[in-house]
Design an enzyme around this catalytic site. Structure first.
Site, mmCIF file in Angstrom:
data_model
loop_
_atom_site.group_PDB
_atom_site.id
_atom_site.type_symbol
_atom_site.label_atom_id
_atom_site.label_comp_id
_atom_site.label_asym_id
_atom_site.label_seq_id
_atom_site.Cartn_x
_atom_site.Cartn_y
_atom_site.Cartn_z
ATOM 1 N N LYS A 140 -0.511 -4.128 -3.408
ATOM 2 C CA LYS A 140 -1.825 -3.594 -3.021
ATOM 3 C C LYS A 140 -1.983 -2.220 -3.660
ATOM 4 C CE LYS A 140 -4.761 -2.309 0.889
ATOM 5 N NZ LYS A 140 -4.913 -0.858 0.626
ATOM 6 N N ASP A 162 9.985 5.378 -10.037
ATOM 7 C CA ASP A 162 9.535 6.000 -11.290
ATOM 8 C C ASP A 162 10.244 7.318 -11.572
ATOM 9 O OD1 ASP A 162 7.842 3.909 -11.674
ATOM 10 O OD2 ASP A 162 5.981 5.054 -11.532
ATOM 11 N N SER A 215 0.813 -1.211 0.000
ATOM 12 C CA SER A 215 0.000 0.000 0.000
ATOM 13 C C SER A 215 0.851 1.268 0.000
ATOM 14 C CB SER A 215 -0.943 -0.045 1.213
ATOM 15 O OG SER A 215 -1.915 0.964 1.141
#
Length: 543
Positions: free
Chosen positions: A313, A299, A288
């Site tokens: 998740k 990223d 999460s």
């Protein structure tokens, strides 16, 4: 006032009627099912031959209603709402001990250093028999927590069983703060280490404080350890990511059924450090909000991610108020990292009975980081450097679910008055052989699914008077199972030894002892240190 042309009026009316009846159709179906349930519930409680418990019936109905959705959509009664508030706020009043009920016994599984339970002399492994003269066997599992917690300054009386002797304790409750950063320190002259285990309201502040202390001690490189971090508050994930990336960068985007719940979260503040080389550690239990931090830093090419693929998740929950102080926590959206990937692993929408398909079983979609590196969606965050380890065997999973490691560590504690300091402690081969002997003597304490099926089979055979004919074959099978289980355990020897080592260290040095030991002996941190000490490799991974 705008005057509508006559040809437009029928079209508008048709549209309004279509929307009205479409809504009415959905509303009618909901209203119909509610009426059926209400009528059945009333008839059952009024006319069923025995007395019924309306609250329990409703609780069971709600649980069964939600169980076919994802596991994060949950109903909370008044007590559950309070527990959720505590988890979110990171503080409560209690004694500073974590308990677990196993087979009707309430065991102390963790003591927090410097808090009332520790000061009073409670030990991990103690079995609590009574709380204020209320016997544990008469207490529902969910009610234990509310009995132990209470107003600050109030007294609680415990009767405990330790090594077959009974002891009584009077403990005064105190404010307990759940620290999301249980340990941080300098590893060497340049590299700092922060262990980060939870995203509650104190998360970003605690990480920032730890960072400042380490920076004042000369830190030039950082390891952020999020292994085992199950996540929590999304805004805290954004804040922590913001420490290391520029203002106005997209950290995460959520997409919901309702447009108003679809949001883009950007960094709002100036970063505290854009230059410090950063390694983030994750494992299969990082989930999460932890995946938001790891995924966004990956990223944006701001950190090297090391460890195992994370849990996966990619779903966001929100609380909705219900009557009488209850709440519903439901999944309202999916989140996407800056590159546009959703890393949800389990496909709950297409589940079949107990089988839940994985998105990673299909072709995973490729995305590009800010610098053009390829990353993938589905199945969690895949590290830039993967720490290889053997797949956990069926026998090892059964061992971890049992209490054998916990009980062995308790016995070990009472057999060894002292052990080496955390940085020097090693669970030796001799210790491991002692554990295997302990497992052999208590092999019935952990069973695989196959063993349980055979056990049910022999019980059925006994009822049908076939036991005598197959008893010898059954005994041979049990012996074979025991041999195979021990072979399976050897595959995961390293991981099992680490689990036992952690359990033992926590008895002598609390959780802090585990973290210190990992810094000096854990392969994850060794790998992270190696990367941070190799500027060429670090830059090559990111660029």
């Amino acid at each position: 006032m705008i005057k509508l042309k006559k040809p437009l009026i029928p079209l508008i009316l048709a549209s309004v009627l279509f929307i009205f009846f479409a809504f009415k159709k959905d509303y009618f179906e909901v209203a119909k099912q509610i009426e059926i349930y209400t009528s059945l519930f009333k008839e059952l409680n009024m006319y069923y031959i025995d007395d019924t418990n309306p609250a329990k019936l409703t609780d069971n109905a709600l649980k069964h209603m939600l169980k076919d959705l994802d596991p994060y959509t949950k109903f909370y009664d008044e007590q559950g709402v309070e527990e959720a508030k505590i988890n979110s706020s990171g503080e409560y009043s209690g004694i500073g001990a974590l308990t677990k009920k196993v087979e009707g016994k309430l065991k102390v599984v963790e003591i927090y250093e410097g808090l009332p339970a520790d000061d009073a002399g409670l030990k991990v492994g103690d079995e609590i028999l009574k709380i204020d003269n209320i016997e544990i066997k008469n207490i529902e599992k969910n009610d234990v927590s509310s009995l132990i917690k209470g107003a600050e300054g109030t007294e609680i009386n415990l009767e405990i069983l330790r090594q077959n002797k009974k002891y009584s304790y009077q403990i005064v409750r105190k404010k307990v703060e759940m620290n999301p950063v249980p340990h941080y320190q300098m590893i060497d002259d340049e590299i700092g280490y922060i262990s980060f285990i939870k995203f509650n309201k104190k998360a970003s502040g605690s990480v920032k404080s730890a960072y400042k202390v380490l920076k004042s001690q000369g830190m030039q490189k950082l390891i952020l350890d999020m292994r085992g971090n199950p996540g929590g508050l999304l805004n805290e994930a954004v804040n922590i990511t913001n420490f290391f990336i520029s203002k106005d960068e997209v950290v995460v985007t959520t997409k919901a059924k309702l447009q108003k719940w679809s949001e883009t979260y950007k960094t709002k503040n100036e970063p505290i450090d854009l230059e410090i080389p950063l390694v983030v550690l994750i494992d299969g239990y990082s989930a999460s909000a932890a995946e938001i931090v790891a995924g966004s830093l990956q990223d944006l090419d701001r950190a090297v991610i090391v460890g195992e693929r994370s849990f996966g998740k990619g779903l966001v929950q929100r609380y909705r108020d219900l009557p009488y102080g209850t709440k519903l926590k439901l999944t309202i959206s999916k989140y996407y990292t800056p590159s546009g990937r959703n890393i949800q692993e389990l496909d709950y929408t297409n589940r079949k009975d107990d089988m839940i398909p994985k998105f990673s079983d299909n072709a995973r979609n490729a995305f590009k980081t800010k610098n053009g590196r390829t990353v993938y969606d589905g199945g969690g965050i895949e590290p830039d450097i993967i720490i290889e380890k053997p797949e956990t065997t069926i026998a090892t999973k059964a061992l971890y679910k049992s209490e054998l490691i916990f009980d062995f560590a308790t016995d070990y504690y009472y057999q060894h008055k002292t052990i080496a300091k955390p940085q020097d402690f090693i669970f030796t081969e001799k210790d491991y052989q002692s554990f295997l002997s302990y497992v052999n003597n208590n092999s019935s304490s952990f069973q695989t699914k196959t063993e349980r099926i055979f056990e049910l089979g022999i019980e059925s055979a006994e009822q049908e008077d076939y036991k005598t004919d197959i008893q010898s074959q059954y005994s041979d099978l049990l012996h074979r199972f025991a041999e195979e289980k021990m072979k399976d355990l050897s595959v995961n020897k390293e991981g099992i030894s680490e689990h036992i080592s952690d359990e033992i260290l926590s008895r002598y040095y609390f959780k802090k002892g585990e973290y210190i030991n990992h810094i000096y002996h854990g392969k994850y941190i060794m790998e992270a240190t190696k990367i941070l000490n190799n500027d060429q490799k670090y830059n090559q991974i990111l660029k």
